[in-house]
Design an enzyme around this catalytic site. Structure first.
Site, short mmCIF file in Angstrom:
data_model
loop_
_atom_site.label_atom_id
_atom_site.label_comp_id
_atom_site.label_asym_id
_atom_site.label_seq_id
_atom_site.Cartn_x
_atom_site.Cartn_y
_atom_site.Cartn_z
N HIS A 97 -2.28 -1.50 2.46
CA HIS A 97 -1.12 -1.80 1.61
C HIS A 97 -0.79 -0.59 0.74
O HIS A 97 -1.61 0.30 0.51
CB HIS A 97 -1.41 -3.02 0.74
N ASP A 379 -8.19 -1.30 2.29
CA ASP A 379 -9.12 -0.18 2.48
C ASP A 379 -10.40 -0.65 3.16
O ASP A 379 -10.98 0.07 3.99
CB ASP A 379 -9.43 0.51 1.14
#
Length: 480
Positions: A97, A379
């Site tokens: 994102h 992540d």
């Protein structure tokens, strides 16, 4: 006269030496720079630090700026590059994102005043931003898989909520989408002009920041954003493991890795003193400050050029930030050396990599479904995949990072298919554990699809040891 004769003689001698040098290079009698795919080692983009272009010593501020990924000049990328007789047949894109508001707050400090509304008169800006907001405000014409339908399609709070996607995050992925559109659609015609819904495969976790990031990328990517053709599937796990999430051995590796992180932090006296100073400034116990993960808030402030918090006891400073960021980088380095994370990564990334290679095989067989696949993730999704592929030199996923798997067909030998893997626009195919020796073993200019298939179906389990031959056996193997 004598001077003129000497000058003519010197010119003739220089011309002779130049001719000899070129001849020797032509016949490969003296070494020249090695090349791969026609790119010299000098010009090839790298994922490893380059002393010629990066700070001579590790610089936490430089690394933090890379992590922020602030939109700026147009990005150069290597997506879509292949020999002329190869045809692009599918692309599989994993994204983190975009820029977000912190997930944690530093206790007893004022929340960062960052506006999460999307407006044209604020930087960073993208030419499609207003059209994106207008399109999202109308709502989808088709429902998403539950519970995604209950999430907002764009950010609209004047004071961001925790974890909310910012305007920077939206612009980052509008740029990603436009870049991929120019390469995959305009240049390679990956999707036909009358593309159908089944030619897209879209997945996201149940967070508004991942759904909105995926929508922003798609809006920049698709020539005609048609709600009736856009359907996001929900992934409950950040590992995108679908129905294969239960894996006891993976959890054991994770526990060992977390223990390693704890011991490294415990042995870092400078880090502990920094936490103590910061705790004194905000007037809370050191343990409480540490639990608040202050680097998350500080990175947000840093990326948005907002001052660090102050109290009557003083201010948190850039020196505090540098110490914590330096520890993060050292932790990344030790993580790769200790190999505990590799075991977690191999088991954590296997389900999604197995899905990806299965879709590639279906495309290679002639099926026209899922020509463009998008996983809008975190992540903690991308990091295990990078490690599992053997990319120990890759940086930790920045905001709006993208990892792309391309599938190519050889027009001269239509039954042969090859892959390329790119990380933030850099071709990292020949850094992976399964393709790094390809040029020494094969005359084919690109990494064969079967290398990736063999790696996922067999070699990942060999790397884990223990004699397991499939994912279930590896996950349930007794002993560590």
């Amino acid at each position: 006269m004598l001077f003129r004769n000497r000058f003519v003689l010197l010119l003739a001698l220089a011309a002779l030496l130049a001719f000899v040098s070129l001849s020797l290079q032509f016949f490969h009698l003296i070494p020249v720079l090695a090349t791969k795919n026609g790119v010299t080692s000098k010009s090839r983009k790298r994922i490893m630090p380059d002393p010629a272009t990066e700070p001579p010593v590790m610089d936490p501020v430089y690394e933090a700026l890379l992590y922020c990924n602030i939109p700026g000049v147009a990005e150069r990328s290597m997506e879509g590059h292949a020999p002329h007789h190869f045809k692009l047949v599918s692309a599989h894109v994993f994204i983190r994102h975009g820029d977000r508001y912190p997930l944690y707050a530093i206790p007893k400090t004022k929340r960062p005043e960052i506006d999460c509304t999307l407006v044209a008169n604020r930087k960073p800006y993208h030419s499609k931003l207003e059209a994106f907001v207008n399109h999202m405000s109308k709502g989808p014409g088709a429902s998403f898989e539950s519970p995604l339908h209950s999430l907002p399609l764009y950010s609209s709070h004047q004071l961001c909520e925790m974890g909310e996607l910012t305007q920077t995050g939206v612009v980052q992925h509008l740029q990603n989408g436009q870049l991929l559109r120019d390469i995959y659609l305009k240049k390679h015609k990956l999707l036909p002009s009358d593309w159908a819904a089944e030619q897209l495969h879209l997945e996201t976790t149940g967070k508004s920041r991942t759904l909105q990031s995926g929508l922003a990328l798609l809006y920049g990517f698709l020539p005609d954003f048609d709600w009736k053709k856009v359907y996001f599937r929900h992934q409950p796990s950040a590992l995108f493991c679908s129905g294969n999430c239960y894996c006891p051995l993976r959890n054991q590796y994770l526990e060992k890795e977390q223990r390693r992180q704890y011991l490294l932090r415990l042995n870092n006296r400078q880090l502990e003193r920094t936490y103590e100073e910061m705790a004194r400034i905000v007037d809370i116990p050191t343990k409480q400050l540490r639990a608040a993960n202050p680097i998350d808030s500080l990175l947000c402030l840093f990326c948005h050029n907002v001052s660090f918090p102050c109290t009557k006891n003083g201010c948190i400073t850039m020196d505090h930030f540098k110490v914590i960021k330096t520890h993060q980088i050292e932790d990344e380095r030790e993580r790769q050396e200790k190999k505990l994370y590799l075991g977690y990564a191999l088991l954590g990334a296997h389900p999604i990599l197995n899905q990806t290679v299965s879709r590639m095989q279906h495309t290679a067989e002639g099926k026209k479904e899922a020509l463009f696949t998008l996983y809008s993730a975190h992540d903690v999704t991308l990091a295990p995949i990078l490690s599992a592929l053997g990319l120990t030199g890759a940086r930790f996923p920045r905001f709006a990072a993208r990892l792309v798997f391309e599938l190519w067909q050889d027009r001269e030998k239509p039954r042969e298919h090859s892959i390329r893997i790119l990380y933030d626009g850099v071709d990292i195919t020949f850094y992976t554990s399964f393709c790094q020796d390809h040029h020494r073993r094969s005359p084919r200019p690109m990494c064969p699809l079967e290398n990736l298939v063999r790696f996922i179906k067999k070699d990942m389990f060999v790397a884990l040891g223990g004699g397991s031959t499939n994912y279930y056996e590896a996950c349930h193997r007794e002993g560590f």
